[in-house]
Design a protein around this motif. Structure first.
Motif, mmCIF file in Angstrom:
data_model
loop_
_atom_site.group_PDB
_atom_site.id
_atom_site.type_symbol
_atom_site.label_atom_id
_atom_site.label_comp_id
_atom_site.label_asym_id
_atom_site.label_seq_id
_atom_site.Cartn_x
_atom_site.Cartn_y
_atom_site.Cartn_z
ATOM 1 N N ARG A 144 -4.495 0.863 -1.997
ATOM 2 C CA ARG A 144 -5.786 0.533 -1.602
ATOM 3 C C ARG A 144 -6.929 1.661 -1.815
ATOM 4 O O ARG A 144 -6.486 2.875 -1.621
ATOM 5 N N ALA A 145 -8.186 1.257 -2.239
ATOM 6 C CA ALA A 145 -9.264 2.114 -2.412
ATOM 7 C C ALA A 145 -9.469 3.126 -1.299
ATOM 8 O O ALA A 145 -9.900 4.205 -1.434
ATOM 9 N N THR A 151 0.991 -1.163 0.142
ATOM 10 C CA THR A 151 0.013 -0.020 0.044
ATOM 11 C C THR A 151 1.153 1.401 0.040
ATOM 12 O O THR A 151 1.231 1.865 0.925
ATOM 13 N N SER A 192 -5.880 3.491 -14.126
ATOM 14 C CA SER A 192 -6.002 2.257 -12.941
ATOM 15 C C SER A 192 -6.158 1.024 -13.591
ATOM 16 O O SER A 192 -6.187 0.724 -14.803
ATOM 17 N N SER A 246 -14.460 1.662 -3.392
ATOM 18 C CA SER A 246 -13.734 1.153 -4.627
ATOM 19 C C SER A 246 -14.260 2.040 -5.895
ATOM 20 O O SER A 246 -13.292 2.614 -6.360
ATOM 21 N N CYS A 269 -6.989 -2.728 -11.857
ATOM 22 C CA CYS A 269 -7.667 -3.414 -10.940
ATOM 23 C C CYS A 269 -7.623 -4.961 -10.991
ATOM 24 O O CYS A 269 -7.448 -5.450 -11.809
ATOM 25 N N TYR A 297 -5.047 -0.995 -8.044
ATOM 26 C CA TYR A 297 -5.974 -1.288 -6.860
ATOM 27 C C TYR A 297 -6.611 -2.657 -6.863
ATOM 28 O O TYR A 297 -6.970 -3.230 -7.630
ATOM 29 N N THR A 310 -9.352 8.779 -9.256
ATOM 30 C CA THR A 310 -8.205 8.430 -10.079
ATOM 31 C C THR A 310 -8.425 9.052 -11.320
ATOM 32 O O THR A 310 -7.440 9.448 -12.077
#
Length: 472
Positions: A282-283, A253, A340, A326, A342, A304, A333
């Motif tokens: 982390r979100a 993180t 991003s 999230s 994920c 993320y 973002t």
């Protein structure tokens, strides 16, 4: 003046053999082994002559590896022992003992920290260093009595001895920078879709994680950080000396200490350091003001870990980050202009076909630039592994198959075959949507952008193509 010969040690990163059909065959990265390079730096600082062999980056088959080992003897060999490479590590240890029977073979890493007796049960392994190994390895090669070395496991009079506690470096700023000069950095490249420029390198700014997810070993590691000044100084050396243009931060993180990251970003901005970079977060550990300064300092992508759409599953795996968080993090973002990526896990405790379908829908709703679906893997050293082993949910302990591509959990709520089928379907559902490729093309502003797009999205689409004849 002493006539003693310098102590010599060789540190080895075993080859990682990814099976055909695994997504990581398409997007895998080969990056420098930071753990070994930190060890090498500490050993050098202590007057030890050290070499690093990275067999993940070297273009050698097993015959070539054997010839390399046979031709070079050292009194000490240190071998990385993480789960995906542990069997390769044991094979290398056997070769060392074949050609250099008097050498001391020491294993370190997450796998052997969790299962030291597995390693010590093999004659080719002399010792295991549990936890962080910088202090223990230096003390070992310098000749400190074995019983006095924290975190060391070894055999003594027919018994296995485990010195407590595990090794931990309290002050990360005291550790010298990784010994990048020990490697040919031109051999390394990040995962497809994860970088903007080359050459690229990896770094860390912290150790440990604030979370306690059951699937992650970092839940057991105390959280510490390096100062912004130390991080920036290392970045500047990489950019100015090694001509690095992209840095990937491998922290669990990266944004856990926001004031430290803001200070780092300001140092990058004020000194006009020519570097782009990415990180993991982390979100629930990002904010709009932090994301804005990260973007200004060169951050172009954040990964993320979303994992699942099911609140029940998130609770099962102790991923205390809600769906709403999230959605909010992805929106922020996107708003500041950072890409991003994920990740999602399929086959968690409590998983059903319905929860996987919900996770696929969430991935599409979040609409990151890249989505990576993995099959849940209960690695040794995690709470999930302990739970699965105690409750009879492990299908096997063949470590070569712990590669995120095939289920090793036998769950009562979904079969292994169903998990694999829906894993394939998840990639098709996300990447074969009308407009997805067009949206990615819309972000291309230069030929270099196009090259990155072709490598990243193209690699993922290559994997998707291979799933077209899979069910459901």
């Amino acid at each position: 003046m002493s006539n003693r010969s310098p102590i010599r040690c060789c540190l080895i990163n075993p080859p990682y053999l990814v099976k055909a059909g695994n997504i990581w065959n398409h997007i895998k990265s080969t990056m420098p082994p930071l753990g070994l390079l930190y060890l090498a730096a500490v050993l050098e600082q202590g007057g030890v002559t050290v070499d690093v062999w990275d067999f993940q980056a070297a273009s050698l088959d097993w015959d070539g590896i054997e010839k390399t080992i046979a031709a070079h003897g050292y009194p000490f060999f240190g071998i990385t022992g993480t789960t995906p490479v542990i069997n390769s590590g044991y094979r290398i240890a056997g070769l060392i003992k074949k050609y250099h029977p008097q050498a001391q073979v020491i294993f370190g890493g997450v796998h052997v920290t969790a299962l030291p007796e597995e390693a010590l049960g093999r004659t080719e392994c002399d010792m295991v260093i549990r936890g962080e190994g910088e202090k223990a390895l230096l003390q070992l090669v310098q000749g400190r009595p074995l019983h006095q070395i924290e975190g060391l496991s070894f055999r003594h009079e027919g018994q296995m001895v485990h010195n407590q506690p595990n090794g931990t470096m309290e002050n990360l700023d005291e550790i010298p920078p990784p010994a990048f000069h020990k490697l040919d950095l031109s051999r390394y490249k990040p995962a497809a879709g994860a970088y903007k420029r080359l050459p690229a390198i990896n770094m860390t700014s912290t150790r440990g994680c604030p979370a306690h997810c059951t699937f992650c070993n970092s839940a057991n590691i105390p959280l510490r950080r390096r100062s912004a000044e130390k991080i920036f100084a290392e970045m500047a050396v990489l950019v100015n000396t090694y001509k690095i243009r992209e840095i990937q931060f491998y922290d669990d993180t990266f944004t856990v200490f926001p004031s430290n990251i803001k200070k780092l970003c300001q140092l990058i901005i004020d000194n006009r350091l020519d570097v782009t970079w990415s990180c993991f977060a982390r979100a629930d550990y990002v904010s709009l003001d932090l994301l804005k300064v990260m973007k200004k300092a060169g951050c172009h992508q954040i990964m993320y870990g979303i994992e699942s759409a099911s609140e029940e599953i998130l609770a099962n795996i102790r991923k205390n980050c809600s769906r709403e968080k999230s959605l909010q993090a992805l929106a922020m973002t996107r708003a500041v202009g950072i890409d991003s990526r994920c990740t999602f896990m399929l086959g968690n405790p409590g998983e059903t076909i319905e929860t996987i379908e919900a996770t696929i829908r969430l991935a599409i709703q979040l609409n990151p630039d890249l989505a990576v679906f993995n099959i849940t893997m209960p690695f040794p050293g995690t709470q999930m592994f302990q739970w699965a082993r105690e409750n009879g949910y492990l299908r096997h302990e063949n470590w070569d198959d712990y590669d995120l591509g095939a289920p090793v959990l036998q769950l009562p709520t979904i079969s292994a075959a169903e998990t694999v089928a829906w894993y394939n379907r998840a990639y098709r559902a996300f990447y074969l949507r009308p407009g997805y490729v067009l949206s990615r093309l819309g972000k291309v502003t230069s030929w270099s952008d196009m090259e990155v797009l072709l490598r990243g999205t193209g690699s993922l689409l290559g994997f998707v193509r291979n799933t077209l004849f899979s069910k459901p």
